[in-house]
Every structure is written in C-alpha cells, then in structure tokens.
Design an enzyme around this catalytic site. Structure first.
Site, PDB file in Angstrom:
ATOM      1  N   SER A 130       1.328   1.439  42.498  1.00  0.00           N
ATOM      2  CA  SER A 130       1.415   2.874  42.234  1.00  0.00           C
ATOM      3  C   SER A 130       0.043   3.520  42.140  1.00  0.00           C
ATOM      4  O   SER A 130      -0.914   2.923  41.650  1.00  0.00           O
ATOM      5  CB  SER A 130       2.158   3.117  40.917  1.00  0.00           C
ATOM      6  OG  SER A 130       3.493   2.733  41.045  1.00  0.00           O
ATOM      7  N   GLU A 183      11.359  -8.066  43.440  1.00  0.00           N
ATOM      8  CA  GLU A 183      11.386  -7.256  42.221  1.00  0.00           C
ATOM      9  C   GLU A 183      12.807  -6.776  41.931  1.00  0.00           C
ATOM     10  O   GLU A 183      13.227  -6.683  40.784  1.00  0.00           O
ATOM     11  CB  GLU A 183      10.449  -6.053  42.374  1.00  0.00           C
ATOM     12  CG  GLU A 183      10.441  -5.136  41.157  1.00  0.00           C
ATOM     13  CD  GLU A 183       9.409  -4.035  41.253  1.00  0.00           C
ATOM     14  OE1 GLU A 183       9.077  -3.633  42.383  1.00  0.00           O
ATOM     15  OE2 GLU A 183       8.941  -3.588  40.199  1.00  0.00           O
ATOM     16  N   GLU A 224      16.380   7.406  42.078  1.00  0.00           N
ATOM     17  CA  GLU A 224      16.748   8.281  43.200  1.00  0.00           C
ATOM     18  C   GLU A 224      16.406   7.590  44.526  1.00  0.00           C
ATOM     19  O   GLU A 224      17.147   7.693  45.505  1.00  0.00           O
ATOM     20  CB  GLU A 224      15.995   9.620  43.098  1.00  0.00           C
ATOM     21  CG  GLU A 224      16.461  10.501  41.941  1.00  0.00           C
ATOM     22  CD  GLU A 224      16.127   9.957  40.561  1.00  0.00           C
ATOM     23  OE1 GLU A 224      15.122   9.232  40.429  1.00  0.00           O
ATOM     24  OE2 GLU A 224      16.875  10.245  39.609  1.00  0.00           O
TER      25      GLU A 224
END
Lengths: 379, 414
Positions: free
Chosen positions: B137, B254, B397
């Site tokens: 990230s 993951e 989402e």
C-alpha cells in the site's frame, strides 16, 4: 458431539443422484416449458385450477425418487437425507410442479411415527402414492399441537388449512386433537365426507387447499399424544428439504440474473459493469452459499443421528427464508422493466421463493425458536 | 476415531501422530508476557521474543513449512500443514508471530525467487527468527494497488529504490519486506516489479520506519520511507515487469485461496484474564446476559435476541462454508467460496461488534481508559479495529468486484 464426514455424506451414490436429477430436469423441465404450462392464464381472476404434468411425476416415481429415504424394510431405497436434499435442490432449480417436496415432508413424518400403519403408508409412497401433510390450522400455526381437526370415535371432523399440493396428492396425513392429545391419521383423497377446496394462490408451481372433514374415515398412524411428537421429530428433516428447494431456486435466480446483466446494455455498458448491480448480486451469492452449507450440515447432522438437529435445521431455514426474499427481489429488480412482466420467467421462481419463505415458519419465527434454545426463554 | 483421521494418507497419519506427541510435551503454556489479540498488533519486543521462541520450537519440530521442499528449509511433505494447524489449534497453542512471512512472503518466494534466495530466506522465515512485512500500500495506491509510485531504478547489478509505503504492519520489527514497486512508467500493470528487501539492515541508510496511529489511539502499523535504498538484483522476484503477476501469488494466499496452506497456530485466548473474547456470537450472547436495562437483560429483548441469533447463524454458515469448500464436488466453481472468506469473515466480525453497542447500551460509550466500561471497553475497541480488516488486503468493495468478475463472470468495473 461425533465428528461428521467432511463431505456432509455426499458419497458417490448421492453425487450421481444429484447429477442425474440435474439432467432429468434440464431435459424435461425447462423454464420455457414450465411457463407455457403453469402460466398460461395470467388473469388475476383466473379460475383456480391445478396444472401439472402427471407423466413427468410418473417418471419421477419410476426413477425411485419418492423412495430414496424410505427404509428398505418399508419398501424404500434407504438412502440418507442428503440424497433427498440433492434431488430437492435440483427440483427447486427447475421450479418443478409436483407433489415431490410435499411427499417428502409426509415421508419424514411417517418415518417418525414408527407404527405398522405408517410403515405401510411409506411402502405406498415408495411405489408412487403422493402423500401430503394436513397439519396446519386456520391461523397458519406451525406448532405441532395446533390443529382445527378433532378425532371422535375414530373419525375426523374439522378443517385443515394450507395443505400443500393437495389436489395432486392421493392421501393426507392429518393431525387431529382427541381426548388424549394430538394424533396423526391417514385419509384417502377419494374418501367420503371430505371436501378439498383449492385455494387461489400466488405460486404457480404448486397448489394448496383447505380440507374439510365431516366424520371422515381414517387410519390411525400415531396415537393421541404421539402425533405432535412425531411431527416434532420430523420437523428438522421437513425444514431441511424445503430449504434445499429454496437453495436450488436461489441458484437459478442468481445465474439467470447474472447472465442478463452481461447482455443487457444501458449507458453503453452491460448492466453488470455497474457496481450498484454487481455488488448486490455478489451478496445474493454469499447468501445462497451460506444457506447451502447450512442445509447440507443440517441434513448431515440428521443422517449422523446428532442430538442438535433442530438447531441446525432452524438455522438452515432461517437463512433460506432470508435468502429466498433477497434472491428473488434482486432478480426482479435487476431484470428491470422486463422483470416486472408476466412474460419474463423470473416471476415463476419469485413466487415459489416467496411461498417457501413462509412454509413451516419464516426467518424470524425460526430465530425466535433458536433464541429460546440457545439463549433461554426471555424474562 | 474421527472422520478427519480416517481420510489421512499414511504420511499424514504418521505426521498427525508426531504432532500430537510433540505438542503433548512441548506446549509453551500460558505466556509470561501480555500478548495482543493478533500478531499484527505486536508492539512489545518482549511479547515478540516470547512468540518467536514458540515459533522456532514448532519449526524445529517440523510443524511449520511442512509442505515446502526440504532444500528451502521445509518438511518436504504433501498436504501436512493443515494437519499441523489442526493439531496446534486443537491444543490451543499461541499464535505464530511471523504471520506475513508465512502467509504471504513464503509462497511468493517459493514460486518466484531464485533457488539460492529461497534457501537463504525461507529457513529463518519459518523459524520466525526473521520477521517479514509487506510493502504494497501507498498513499496513492490502496484499492487501486497497481497505481504504485515507489520507483526502483536499475544501477548495474543493483536497484535504487525511492518511495513511500503505508499501513505496514510489523515493519518496526521486520528484517525483510516484500515490495511491489514500479520499474517503468510506460505501462500501469507491466511497469511493476517485485522485490524482497532487507529493511532492518538499511535503517538510517535508505530506510525510515515511523509508527502510524490508528483511530483507536493504538499504534500497530507504520509508514516506511525509501530514500535511495540500494538492493541487489538477486532479490528481484521473477522478471522485470512481472510484478503484478507475482503480487497475485501473494494476494491469493492472503485471501486463503492459494495453493500453499499457511501455517497457523492459535486458539489460545490471549485476553482470557480480561474476559474479552470479541469475535464469537456465543461471547456476545454471554455479554447480553450480563447487561441490564430496566430490570431485564439485553438477552431478554426480542429485537436484540433476533440480532444475536442472526450472528450465530452467520458464524455457523461460515464454518460450514469452510467445510464445503474442501469438497470439490459440492462447489460449482473452485474459487467461489475461498474468495469469499476475507470478505465474509471481516464483515461478520464487524457486524457482531456493532451489535455489542446495542447490547451494552449507554455503557458502550465508555472506553478502555474507564474503569466502568463493560469488559474493559474491549467490544467498542474491537468494533473500531474491525475497519482495519474490512479495508485492508483489498477493501471489501474490491472483494465484491473480484467475486462478481471471477466467479460470476460479470464485466470488469473499470
């Protein structure tokens, strides 16, 4: 608690059965065909009539599907409940109009009676006698002790309501109250002194009736005081089989709606591109998968002779009822204007789901029962 | 004998016995230091050291990395990790600290690193001696992961890395980081490459690690700044420009959907002494039985009862979905259930903890620093923390997009 098989008891035989059921329904029971049959007359004031393909039912009987769970000693095949679950799921996916699911519900009840008369009735089901439960009162109570029929001198008087597939059935398993409690009684559809009054119902894939008995002849299946207990014992299997039908119908709704969103174009893009459509459809899938796993678990726990079968079955039906409402409402909504019409097949499954949603108790009813079991009665 | 045992291969059966026997004699017992709820929240070096000791002993006994080849420090077995996991969980061992290493770095290194790098890195990863963190990230690359701005520039046999990573759990302890970054600005996806980088060695010399503070007031993750960090080309995984493909290996593991089973120990209730299990419907029901309002408990309120049972059903459905996912004939698409796990588990926990607010009523306003807070304020704390996981690892989402596109075959939403 005994450790259950990881595959829920779906062995080779059960898997083969599921595959052959899938093939049978795709060969014989396409939505197009069903719609042409049961949705011929859209009139809101259409006459109340029972439309179904009896020859297809005869084939189902010949395939042995009414006999799958009946013990071999009673003339059946003696397979586990997951076998019937496999068939029910495929029947639901095809919205199969027949007395199959209602006959399964009567089968489980007769198996719980453990009497010679009940065993004989099971043998008849195995050879194709469609049999259904007449155990619900005017208020639509799902409690085993509630009935508006009474038994006096071995004859039945009163009215049983919300009888599923009554006009397709050859026999009724009727709950009736006597001096010593609720018993179960077998009545022929052709018997004297009974009146089978068809209800005008929304679901096009089944029929329903209320049946009035006026000192009707009957055969005792479970004695007074034992009838409600037999119903209670059968209820986990009943809830499981109805939920399995709902899983199948839910999957049809999901797949059909998904396909539609891939082809229908608005704003220059297929509908499925839009997350306002995609995400709720994924939620439908999550709901179906939850239900399917709970249904298989419920069936497996019954087959394994567990003590918590009511808990597992009510969890399954609660989830199935919520899923039925959600899957069918999203299917109509995402088909847009065409989904709102009679010509689109979706309403067939929508109506079947909404009917199943309340059968033997809706989601909140199941959760209230579960709360009493798990948390204890409320103060 | 249980069904699970009946289905064991001879190798699995022998290994299961070995696990049982070893665990009977080597369970580390209750921790001597206070442990947080999970490895990603580790902040106390003593707690880390205690857990590292446990991981090393389990590795030395062969319970970690069982299915990896022997040449890279694994056990060289088939489908045995899940057995070790089951047996460790059965006796409620503590969790393993090198969670990102085992769950994400190890399979990625196995499938994409050079052989000598695998042999160099994996033994100390499995033993827990070297902690790993994940550098994916960035401030501008969250759900849109491919929008990487951290840049690696080639300089002979080395790469020079500059950029900024965020939400980096365990970076304050980590020796190594799995790093996704950009090596070309010409193509969004094909301009990405993947490295493993030694960050601890480079602290103050190209790497800065700073704690980020969560909305709860807790620390737990970090930002990592690269300022001309030099990395040897041998630590590049797969080809230059193949970073996105390598990242997919990481992400599928993951999400619990990759070919390698992640070593997982656990079951020990670390906050037991505080009575704060905040992840199960039964714990919530217990809480509801203790929270009084107007002379009755929350568990007597019909609306709350309905919510409690809804949570119980969802939890059981999750368990049964895990069971069904392992039977190929009962799922029509192999990824249909595995790709749901992260989404469903994190939303279930969040909703469960949200119900706790209603159960606690006015007392839900009290935080961990107030002595009157029910169970030391752990439920509201857990609720606030639950957003970490509904956002992390691909916001839910994005998970719904993945499910809609890969499983249902709907058109891509981008």
């Amino acid at each position: 608690m005994t450790e259950q098989p990881k595959n829920f008891g779906f062995g080779e035989d059960e898997t083969m059965l599921k595959d052959s059921a899938q093939k049978f329904f795709s060969d014989n029971c396409s939505p197009d065909k069903i719609h042409g049959q049961v949705a011929r007359d859209p009139s809101i004031h259409r006459p109340i009539e029972t439309i179904w393909d009896k020859s297809l039912w005869q084939q189902v009987v010949e395939l042995g599907w009414t006999a799958v769970c009946i013990p071999e000693a009673a003339g059946g095949i003696g397979m586990p409940l997951v076998a019937a679950v496999a068939i029910a799921e495929e029947a639901g996916k095809a919205a199969f109009p027949s007395p199959l699911i209602s006959t399964y519900c009567a089968t489980f009840t007769l198996m719980a009676c453990d009497t010679d008369t009940a065993n004989k009735a099971l043998g008849d089901i195995a050879t194709g006698t469609a049999t259904t439960l007449a155990i619900t009162n005017r208020d639509g109570s799902w409690e085993s002790t509630d009935t508006d029929v009474s038994v006096v001198d071995g004859k039945l008087t009163g009215t049983a309501w919300f009888v599923q597939d009554a006009k397709k059935s050859d026999r009724f398993v009727v709950s009736a109250k006597g001096e010593n409690g609720v018993g179960l009684y077998l009545v022929e559809a052709t018997a004297a002194n009974i009146d089978i009054i068809a209800d005008g119902i929304i679901d096009l894939t089944r029929d329903q009736a209320h049946i009035t008995f006026d000192a009707a002849q009957c055969t005792e299946l479970a004695a007074q005081g034992a009838g409600d207990k037999a119903l209670d014992a059968a209820m986990p299997s009943i809830l499981t089989i109805v939920s399995a039908d709902m899983v199948g119908a839910g999957e049809w709704l999901l797949q059909t709606t998904t396909e539609y969103t891939k082809t229908r174009v608005q704003f220059d893009r297929p509908l499925g591109f839009f997350q306002a459509v995609k995400h709720p459809l994924v939620n439908v899938m999550l709901d179906i998968d939850r239900t399917k796993s709970l249904v298989y678990n419920s069936a497996c726990s019954i087959d394994s002779g567990e003590s918590n079968t009511e808990l597992n079955a009510r969890m399954a039906k609660s989830q199935a009822s919520d899923m039925a409402v959600f899957s069918s409402s999203r299917a109509i909504q995402f088909h847009g204007g065409i989904g709102f019409t009679w010509e689109c097949f979706v309403h067939i499954f929508f109506k079947r789901q909404m009917h199943n949603h309340v059968l033997y108790g809706d989601a909140k009813y199941q959760r209230a029962k579960l709360a009493d079991m798990v948390i204890g009665k409320a103060a | 004998m249980s069904e699970a045992h009946k289905m064991d291969t001879p190798e699995q059966s022998a290994f299961r016995n070995h696990c049982k026997e070893w665990l009977a004699n080597n369970h580390p017992g209750r921790p001597t230091v206070k442990l947080p709820l999970g490895a990603l929240e580790l902040s106390d070096p003593e707690a880390l050291a205690w857990l590292q000791k446990w991981q090393k002993s389990a590795y030395d006994a062969g319970l970690i990395g069982c299915d990896y080849p022997k040449e890279v420090g694994g056990g060289g077995m088939d489908n045995c990790q899940s057995i070790a996991n089951t047996e460790m969980q059965r006796v409620q061992t503590p969790y393993l600290p090198n969670i990102i290493g085992m769950g994400m770095a190890a399979p990625t290194v196995l499938f994409h690193a050079r052989d000598e790098v695998k042999a160099e890195l994996l033994p100390k990863l499995f033993s827990g001696e070297e902690i790993w963190c994940q550098g994916f990230s960035e401030p501008g690359a969250g759900s849109d992961l491919a929008n990487q701005q951290t840049f690696a520039e080639r300089d002979g046999d080395n790469w020079v890395i500059n950029g900024h990573k965020v939400w980096t759990s365990l970076a304050h302890f980590a020796e190594w980081m799995i790093l996704l970054c950009r090596t070309s600005k010409d193509d969004k996806y094909n301009g990405l490459s993947y490295f493993v980088v030694p960050i601890k060695k480079a602290l103050g010399n190209g790497v800065t690690v700073r704690p980020l503070i969560k909305l709860t007031g807790e620390t737990g993750f970090n930002e990592v700044i690269f300022d001309n960090l030099i990395v040897d080309d041998r630590y590049r995984l797969d080809d230059v420009g193949a970073g996105w493909k390598v990242a997919m290996t990481t992400l599928s593991h993951e999400r619990g959907a990759g070919p390698m089973t992640t070593p997982a120990s656990g079951g020990m209730a670390v906050e037991e002494e505080e009575g704060a299990q905040t992840n199960s419907a039964m714990a919530l029901i217990q809480l509801a039985k203790q929270q009084y309002r107007n002379g009755k408990t929350a568990a007597d309120d019909p609306l709350i009862r309905d919510d409690l049972i809804k949570m119980m059903i969802r939890q059981e459905a999750f368990r049964q979905n895990q069971r069904r996912a392992s039977v190929p004939s009962l799922t029509d698409h192999p990824m249909r259930i595995p790709l749901q796990f992260k989404l469903v588990a994190t939303e279930m926990a969040q909703d469960l903890q949200q119900v706790a607010y209603e159960v606690e009523g006015a007392a839900s306003t009290l935080y961990v620093n107030d002595d009157n807070a029910p169970v030391k304020g752990q439920w509201p704390l857990a609720y606030m923390n639950s957003f970490g996981v509904t956002i992390a690892a691909g916001a839910n989402e994005v998970q719904r997009n993945i499910l809609g596109e890969r499983v249902l075959g709907m058109p891509k939403s981008k």
